[in-house]
Scaffold this motif. Sequence first.
Motif, PDB file in Angstrom:
ATOM      1  N   GLY A  64       0.628  -1.372  -0.017  1.00 10.96           N
ATOM      2  CA  GLY A  64      -0.009  -0.293   0.171  1.00 10.96           C
ATOM      3  C   GLY A  64       0.619   1.282  -0.039  1.00 10.96           C
ATOM      4  N   MET A  67       1.371   2.140  -3.665  1.00  9.02           N
ATOM      5  CA  MET A  67       0.145   2.774  -4.507  1.00  9.02           C
ATOM      6  C   MET A  67      -0.982   2.760  -3.548  1.00  9.02           C
ATOM      7  SD  MET A  67      -0.426  -1.154  -6.730  1.00  9.02           S
ATOM      8  CE  MET A  67       1.182  -1.270  -7.130  1.00  9.02           C
ATOM      9  N   HIS A  68      -1.610   3.859  -3.834  1.00  9.28           N
ATOM     10  CA  HIS A  68      -2.706   4.600  -2.822  1.00  9.28           C
ATOM     11  C   HIS A  68      -4.209   4.055  -3.095  1.00  9.28           C
ATOM     12  CE1 HIS A  68      -0.134   7.240  -0.261  1.00  9.28           C
ATOM     13  NE2 HIS A  68       0.170   6.260   0.129  1.00  9.28           N
ATOM     14  N   GLY A  69      -4.780   3.253  -2.407  1.00  9.94           N
ATOM     15  CA  GLY A  69      -6.300   2.945  -2.867  1.00  9.94           C
ATOM     16  C   GLY A  69      -7.173   4.211  -2.219  1.00  9.94           C
ATOM     17  N   ASP A  89      -5.079   6.020   3.689  1.00 11.38           N
ATOM     18  CA  ASP A  89      -4.005   5.668   3.095  1.00 11.38           C
ATOM     19  C   ASP A  89      -2.794   5.431   3.941  1.00 11.38           C
ATOM     20  OD1 ASP A  89      -4.259   4.737   0.297  1.00 11.38           O
ATOM     21  OD2 ASP A  89      -4.731   6.920  -0.027  1.00 11.38           O
ATOM     22  N   ARG A 325      -5.765   1.825  -7.592  1.00  6.27           N
ATOM     23  CA  ARG A 325      -4.759   2.076  -6.827  1.00  6.27           C
ATOM     24  C   ARG A 325      -3.767   3.210  -7.544  1.00  6.27           C
ATOM     25  NH1 ARG A 325      -7.743  -0.933  -4.425  1.00  6.27           N
ATOM     26  NH2 ARG A 325      -7.124  -2.820  -3.688  1.00  6.27           N
ATOM     27  N   ARG A 387      -6.875  -3.650   1.125  1.00  2.52           N
ATOM     28  CA  ARG A 387      -8.009  -2.759   0.826  1.00  2.52           C
ATOM     29  C   ARG A 387      -9.212  -3.819   0.531  1.00  2.52           C
ATOM     30  NH1 ARG A 387      -6.399   2.657   1.233  1.00  2.52           N
ATOM     31  NH2 ARG A 387      -8.767   2.670   1.771  1.00  2.52           N
TER      32      ARG A 387
END
Length: 454
Positions: A64, A67-69, A89, A325, A387
Amino acid sequence: MSLPPGPTAPAPWMLMRWMRDPVAVLKECRARYGETFTLDIGAMPPLVILSNPEHVREVFASAGDDMHGGEIASGLRPFLGERSVIVLDGAPHRAMRKLVMPPFHGERMHAYGRAMVDLTHASIDRWVVGKEFPVHEALQAITLDVILRTVFGMDDAADRARLGEQLTRLTHLASWPPLLLPQMQRDLGAWSPWGKFLRESRAADANLLGEIARRRREGSAGRTDILSMFLGVRDEEGRGLDDQDLRDQLVTLLVAGHETTATALAWTLRWVLALPDVRERLMNELHTAQRGGPLTPERIAKLEYLDATVREALRLQPVIPLVGRITQQPLRFAGYDLPKGVALAPSVHLVHLNPAVYENPERFDPSRFVGRSYKAHEWIPFGGGIRKCIGMAFALYEMKMVLATVLSRAWLRTAPGYTPRAVRRSITLTPSEGMPVVVDAVLPRSPDTAAAAA
Ligand code: HEM
């Protein structure tokens, strides 16, 4: 830096097409550009659409930080709140998820099964034989009631009806897709779409915070609802959730959990009503189970073909078309050198239509799920990795409770001349016109379920 190929039409045109029929856009691009392509719809970072299961696996394996969800869901902040687990995040996301997850553990679902069955019976009791009605609306009312009872812990039907009505008005206002666009989120007075939403939202918040305060005063002893669990959670430093944390998670669970589940149920019914073989097999399974004793939630939960049917419906007609993401740094991915700030977006539909994984993928066939399961990156209606949907066990359990109860009491058929189309409501794809059905017969509740409900 390079992005995979994709349509070169102007972004506003692509946005309009995307808002109207995302699945058609995805299928068209898959056919034209292959399994990985870029969609630029302007309102968001460029979407790098993924459908190769190995690429999806790689996204779900991320811890995570690269890459951010939450960032991709930032358009939902004004609806869900700044502290909603969906929009966070990194470390704050991990911490909130740890606090919010425990009550959603699979085994705990039995505690909520009785309420799911009872509230479905209460809805069926109001159905009128011979009358056509939009079943999606009835299912939405059931799933909303289920959340208010099992998550918010509201035992009183009149209180649930009052708050439910207010929250339905609010989600109705919020479900107009253009309102997700930041440029539409401007308060131009009480009659503007955003102004109306803001005023309703403040009124609902006052009620929610009042409910939280009441529950803090009354304590949680002997209660199993999710708000009670939240009131007792503590992190490693002994900190609990404050009122704003609680408000944001409750709204999140309501928004993430009720419309999605109702829509998944409506799509499931669409196939069950259209395919006599599937319906017959489900009815046989239910009758056989009923011969062994009352249909308790625990027994419904174990029905194999019922389970396969809801999983197949979520495969063929997923409720949410994409998960995403946002890259936090340049990244070599799927053979491309991607820049920072693009969205890696596994397409739920395209992954589920992969003929290398699902034989005859356009066909609705629950038996493909009987006695076999698919890998976490092959069946992805609930996303994946860090996530993955917190409510997955809850939603699957609820779908089975509602479907078994409806099928065991009501004989429904699709309204004459109706063919469902997938239409967009906020981030979900729902059947058009609320999916009208006709009720041909309703059986009374069996004495055991009536006794359990009393
Ligand atoms: C059939 C019904 C449902 C579907 C199809 C669904 C689907 C999804 C999807 C696709 C995601 C994003 C996952 C990702 O980015 O990898 C998600 C996230 C989430 N869902 Fe669900 N969901 C459903 C029901 C529920 C229910 C019943 C609840 C709670 C009561 C719930 C709560 C959440 C939450 C809190 C998240 C955010 C998780 C995070 O960001 O860490 N959902 N859901």
